[in-house]
Design a protein around this motif. Structure first.
Motif, PDB file in Angstrom:
ATOM      1  N   ILE A 176       0.825  -1.211   0.000  1.00 31.79           N
ATOM      2  CA  ILE A 176       0.000   0.000   0.000  1.00 31.79           C
ATOM      3  C   ILE A 176       0.857   1.258   0.000  1.00 31.79           C
ATOM      4  O   ILE A 176       0.528   2.263  -0.648  1.00 31.79           O
ATOM      5  N   LEU A 177       1.986   1.212   0.699  1.00 27.87           N
ATOM      6  CA  LEU A 177       2.870   2.372   0.804  1.00 27.87           C
ATOM      7  C   LEU A 177       3.841   2.484  -0.371  1.00 27.87           C
ATOM      8  O   LEU A 177       4.693   3.377  -0.402  1.00 27.87           O
ATOM      9  N   GLY A 178       3.710   1.585  -1.341  1.00 31.75           N
ATOM     10  CA  GLY A 178       4.560   1.663  -2.525  1.00 31.75           C
ATOM     11  C   GLY A 178       5.940   1.087  -2.326  1.00 31.75           C
ATOM     12  O   GLY A 178       6.859   1.326  -3.124  1.00 31.75           O
ATOM     13  N   LEU A 179       6.114   0.308  -1.277  1.00 31.90           N
ATOM     14  CA  LEU A 179       7.390  -0.353  -1.023  1.00 31.90           C
ATOM     15  C   LEU A 179       7.414  -1.707  -1.744  1.00 31.90           C
ATOM     16  O   LEU A 179       6.382  -2.197  -2.198  1.00 31.90           O
ATOM     17  N   LYS A 180       8.578  -2.301  -1.823  1.00 31.05           N
ATOM     18  CA  LYS A 180       8.715  -3.585  -2.512  1.00 31.05           C
ATOM     19  C   LYS A 180       9.084  -4.673  -1.520  1.00 31.05           C
ATOM     20  O   LYS A 180      10.223  -4.758  -1.074  1.00 31.05           O
ATOM     21  N   PRO A 181       8.118  -5.495  -1.148  1.00 34.28           N
ATOM     22  CA  PRO A 181       8.450  -6.603  -0.236  1.00 34.28           C
ATOM     23  C   PRO A 181       9.192  -7.721  -0.958  1.00 34.28           C
ATOM     24  O   PRO A 181       8.820  -8.117  -2.060  1.00 34.28           O
ATOM     25  N   ILE A 182      10.228  -8.195  -0.320  1.00 33.57           N
ATOM     26  CA  ILE A 182      11.027  -9.309  -0.858  1.00 33.57           C
ATOM     27  C   ILE A 182      10.803 -10.513   0.046  1.00 33.57           C
ATOM     28  O   ILE A 182      11.183 -10.505   1.218  1.00 33.57           O
ATOM     29  N   PRO A 183      10.174 -11.593  -0.455  1.00 28.86           N
ATOM     30  CA  PRO A 183       9.920 -12.756   0.397  1.00 28.86           C
ATOM     31  C   PRO A 183      11.186 -13.534   0.709  1.00 28.86           C
ATOM     32  O   PRO A 183      12.050 -13.709  -0.155  1.00 28.86           O
ATOM     33  N   VAL A 184      11.288 -13.982   1.945  1.00 31.10           N
ATOM     34  CA  VAL A 184      12.438 -14.759   2.403  1.00 31.10           C
ATOM     35  C   VAL A 184      11.937 -16.117   2.869  1.00 31.10           C
ATOM     36  O   VAL A 184      10.931 -16.207   3.589  1.00 31.10           O
ATOM     37  N   ASP A 185      12.622 -17.170   2.489  1.00 29.54           N
ATOM     38  CA  ASP A 185      12.197 -18.521   2.845  1.00 29.54           C
ATOM     39  C   ASP A 185      12.410 -18.785   4.341  1.00 29.54           C
ATOM     40  O   ASP A 185      13.029 -18.000   5.060  1.00 29.54           O
ATOM     41  N   ILE A 186      11.905 -19.922   4.791  1.00 30.80           N
ATOM     42  CA  ILE A 186      11.804 -20.227   6.214  1.00 30.80           C
ATOM     43  C   ILE A 186      12.782 -21.316   6.640  1.00 30.80           C
ATOM     44  O   ILE A 186      13.329 -22.050   5.815  1.00 30.80           O
ATOM     45  N   GLU A 187      12.967 -21.422   7.955  1.00 32.67           N
ATOM     46  CA  GLU A 187      13.656 -22.566   8.537  1.00 32.67           C
ATOM     47  C   GLU A 187      12.727 -23.771   8.499  1.00 32.67           C
ATOM     48  O   GLU A 187      11.500 -23.612   8.646  1.00 32.67           O
ATOM     49  N   PRO A 188      13.249 -24.978   8.353  1.00 35.13           N
ATOM     50  CA  PRO A 188      12.381 -26.144   8.236  1.00 35.13           C
ATOM     51  C   PRO A 188      11.711 -26.562   9.536  1.00 35.13           C
ATOM     52  O   PRO A 188      10.691 -27.255   9.504  1.00 35.13           O
ATOM     53  N   ASP A 189      12.260 -26.161  10.677  1.00 34.30           N
ATOM     54  CA  ASP A 189      11.689 -26.617  11.945  1.00 34.30           C
ATOM     55  C   ASP A 189      10.848 -25.536  12.635  1.00 34.30           C
ATOM     56  O   ASP A 189       9.698 -25.763  12.987  1.00 34.30           O
ATOM     57  N   THR A 190      11.399 -24.321  12.806  1.00 30.45           N
ATOM     58  CA  THR A 190      10.627 -23.258  13.460  1.00 30.45           C
ATOM     59  C   THR A 190       9.595 -22.650  12.531  1.00 30.45           C
ATOM     60  O   THR A 190       8.620 -22.056  12.993  1.00 30.45           O
ATOM     61  N   LEU A 191       9.835 -22.750  11.214  1.00 33.01           N
ATOM     62  CA  LEU A 191       8.988 -22.167  10.170  1.00 33.01           C
ATOM     63  C   LEU A 191       9.117 -20.648  10.107  1.00 33.01           C
ATOM     64  O   LEU A 191       8.397 -19.986   9.357  1.00 33.01           O
ATOM     65  N   ASN A 192      10.034 -20.096  10.881  1.00 37.50           N
ATOM     66  CA  ASN A 192      10.301 -18.668  10.865  1.00 37.50           C
ATOM     67  C   ASN A 192      11.294 -18.316   9.768  1.00 37.50           C
ATOM     68  O   ASN A 192      11.939 -19.187   9.185  1.00 37.50           O
ATOM     69  N   ILE A 193      11.457 -17.022   9.513  1.00 35.79           N
ATOM     70  CA  ILE A 193      12.404 -16.534   8.528  1.00 35.79           C
ATOM     71  C   ILE A 193      13.784 -17.141   8.786  1.00 35.79           C
ATOM     72  O   ILE A 193      14.226 -17.251   9.934  1.00 35.79           O
ATOM     73  N   ASN A 194      14.441 -17.550   7.729  1.00 33.38           N
ATOM     74  CA  ASN A 194      15.750 -18.187   7.846  1.00 33.38           C
ATOM     75  C   ASN A 194      16.837 -17.106   7.847  1.00 33.38           C
ATOM     76  O   ASN A 194      17.109 -16.493   6.812  1.00 33.38           O
ATOM     77  N   PRO A 195      17.485 -16.874   8.978  1.00 31.50           N
ATOM     78  CA  PRO A 195      18.494 -15.813   9.042  1.00 31.50           C
ATOM     79  C   PRO A 195      19.643 -16.000   8.065  1.00 31.50           C
ATOM     80  O   PRO A 195      20.244 -15.023   7.611  1.00 31.50           O
ATOM     81  N   ALA A 196      19.949 -17.240   7.726  1.00 26.32           N
ATOM     82  CA  ALA A 196      21.077 -17.514   6.835  1.00 26.32           C
ATOM     83  C   ALA A 196      20.840 -17.023   5.409  1.00 26.32           C
ATOM     84  O   ALA A 196      21.795 -16.908   4.629  1.00 26.32           O
ATOM     85  N   LEU A 197      19.593 -16.735   5.055  1.00 24.03           N
ATOM     86  CA  LEU A 197      19.270 -16.322   3.689  1.00 24.03           C
ATOM     87  C   LEU A 197      19.208 -14.810   3.525  1.00 24.03           C
ATOM     88  O   LEU A 197      19.117 -14.316   2.390  1.00 24.03           O
TER      89      LEU A 197
END
Length: 377
Positions: free
Chosen positions: A98-119
């Motif tokens: 909505i604010l005209g920004l560009k979201p970049i999707p980041v893949d997840i960790e396989p166990d926590t399902l949270n954002i993978n810091p290594a990526l």
């Protein structure tokens, strides 16, 4: 349970009682029903900031508007990039779009399902301005490596804590770790105001900007000489009245959520066809929803399993569809459907079970017994 044909166990119910009713009555009696004034608004913000461990808290109308206010308060430019965990409710992504920004999707960790810091670091460009982490299903993100990357590239860290009130990372509550925390108080959240949200921060400039923007950016001297293009994102005093009562119960609610999760885990730990939630050594998981994913020979059978549970009176819900798989984003060429394979995989297999803090032991046993019977059948 007896008379199983009449059973209905909802996936979620708010834990509310007489205390919320009494607070609402008090607000009504004082005719303090809007978002402009009322003692509950002040009290809720102050007590929530104290609970999270930040200097400031700004109430608003939803978790979505909390993220919107957070981004708007940072004065980013159109086209600036925001790294966001792909597996989340799209409410995390919509404010950026909505604010005209560009979201970049980041893949997840396989166990926590949270954002993978290594990526994260390899996705940083000259246009990257912030990272939005999502403490998914109540499990905290591994924050230290994210904070290191953010410091290296001067990025803002925004925590989406919509599902994680009270969760801790290395004994520090989520919402106090990054630059800004964003909370939702929707009816199915850990604590609720029906609808509603909150921003938490230790940065005065963000606090002042967000507080102004959420209420039409009224002028300090002449109210109707506005200081900016503002929004009407106010929480009402009636909602805050509910929130004050809910906050008094948050320890008990989290205790019950964790007890429910432990029961389910004990029941399912030897069921090979189910992938279960985890709790890492650095985390205190509040288990907003107890989510499972089918695996092995059952990995494509989610519709059938959920339908059989429904026939038994057990409500379930599919997990979120990742941003990189959203049809609107794919049709516009904003994403590549294959760029977050782990998120895609988990999203296709997962669903969550009844997770209300008020579930009885009989209901928990019925849900566990029913699911085991189906997947072992």
């Amino acid at each position: 349970m007896n008379n199983e044909s009449k059973v209905f166990i909802p996936v979620s119910q708010p834990y509310i009682g007489i205390e919320e009713e009494e607070n609402i009555k008090q607000a009504m009696k004082e005719k303090a029903i809007s978002g402009f004034f009322g003692e509950f608004l002040i009290k809720f913000e102050e007590k929530f900031a104290g609970y999270i461990g930040t200097k400031y808290a700004i109430s608003c109308s939803s978790g979505t508007t909390a993220i919107h206010l957070a981004l708007a308060s940072l004065s980013f430019k159109q086209g600036d990039e925001i790294l966001i965990a792909s597996l989340t409710n799209m409410a995390t992504f919509f404010p950026a779009l909505i604010l005209g920004l560009k979201p970049i999707p980041v893949d997840i960790e396989p166990d926590t399902l949270n954002i993978n810091p290594a990526l994260i670091e390899k996705l940083v460009t000259a246009k990257t301005r912030a990272i939005i982490v999502v403490h998914l299903f109540g499990h905290p993100v591994d924050m230290d490596p994210i904070l290191e990357v953010a410091k290296k590239y001067s990025l803002v860290v925004i925590e989406d804590c919509a599902q994680a009130h009270g969760a801790t990372y290395k004994n520090k509550k989520v919402g106090s770790i990054g630059d800004i925390g964003c909370f939702s108080f929707y009816a199915n959240k850990i604590i609720t105001t029906g609808e509603g949200g909150m921003i938490t921060t230790n940065k005065e400039e963000i606090y002042l900007k967000a507080k102004s923007l959420k209420s039409l950016a009224f002028g300090a001297k002449n109210k109707f000489m506005h200081s900016d293009i503002g929004y009407n994102f106010r929480m009402t005093n009636i909602q805050a009245a509910i929130g004050c009562a809910q906050l008094e119960k948050i320890h008990y609610i989290i205790e019950r959520k964790r007890a429910n999760a432990q029961y389910y885990t004990d029941q399912f730990k030897y069921v090979r066809s189910l992938q279960l939630p985890v709790e890492k050594s650095y985390a205190h998981n509040v288990y907003w929803m107890y989510h499972v994913a089918l695996q092995g020979e059952y990995f494509r059978m989610r519709p059938e399993v959920m339908e059989q549970l429904k026939q038994l009176g057990i409500e379930t819900r599919e997990g979120f569809v990742p941003y990189n798989m959203q049809e609107f984003a794919l049709s516009k060429g904003w994403v590549n459907g294959e760029e977050c394979p782990r998120a895609n995989d988990y999203a296709s297999r997962c669903f969550y079970l009844p997770s209300s803090p008020s579930l009885s032991s009989e209901e928990l046993e019925y849900v566990a017994k029913s699911l085991k019977s189906i997947v072992n059948g």
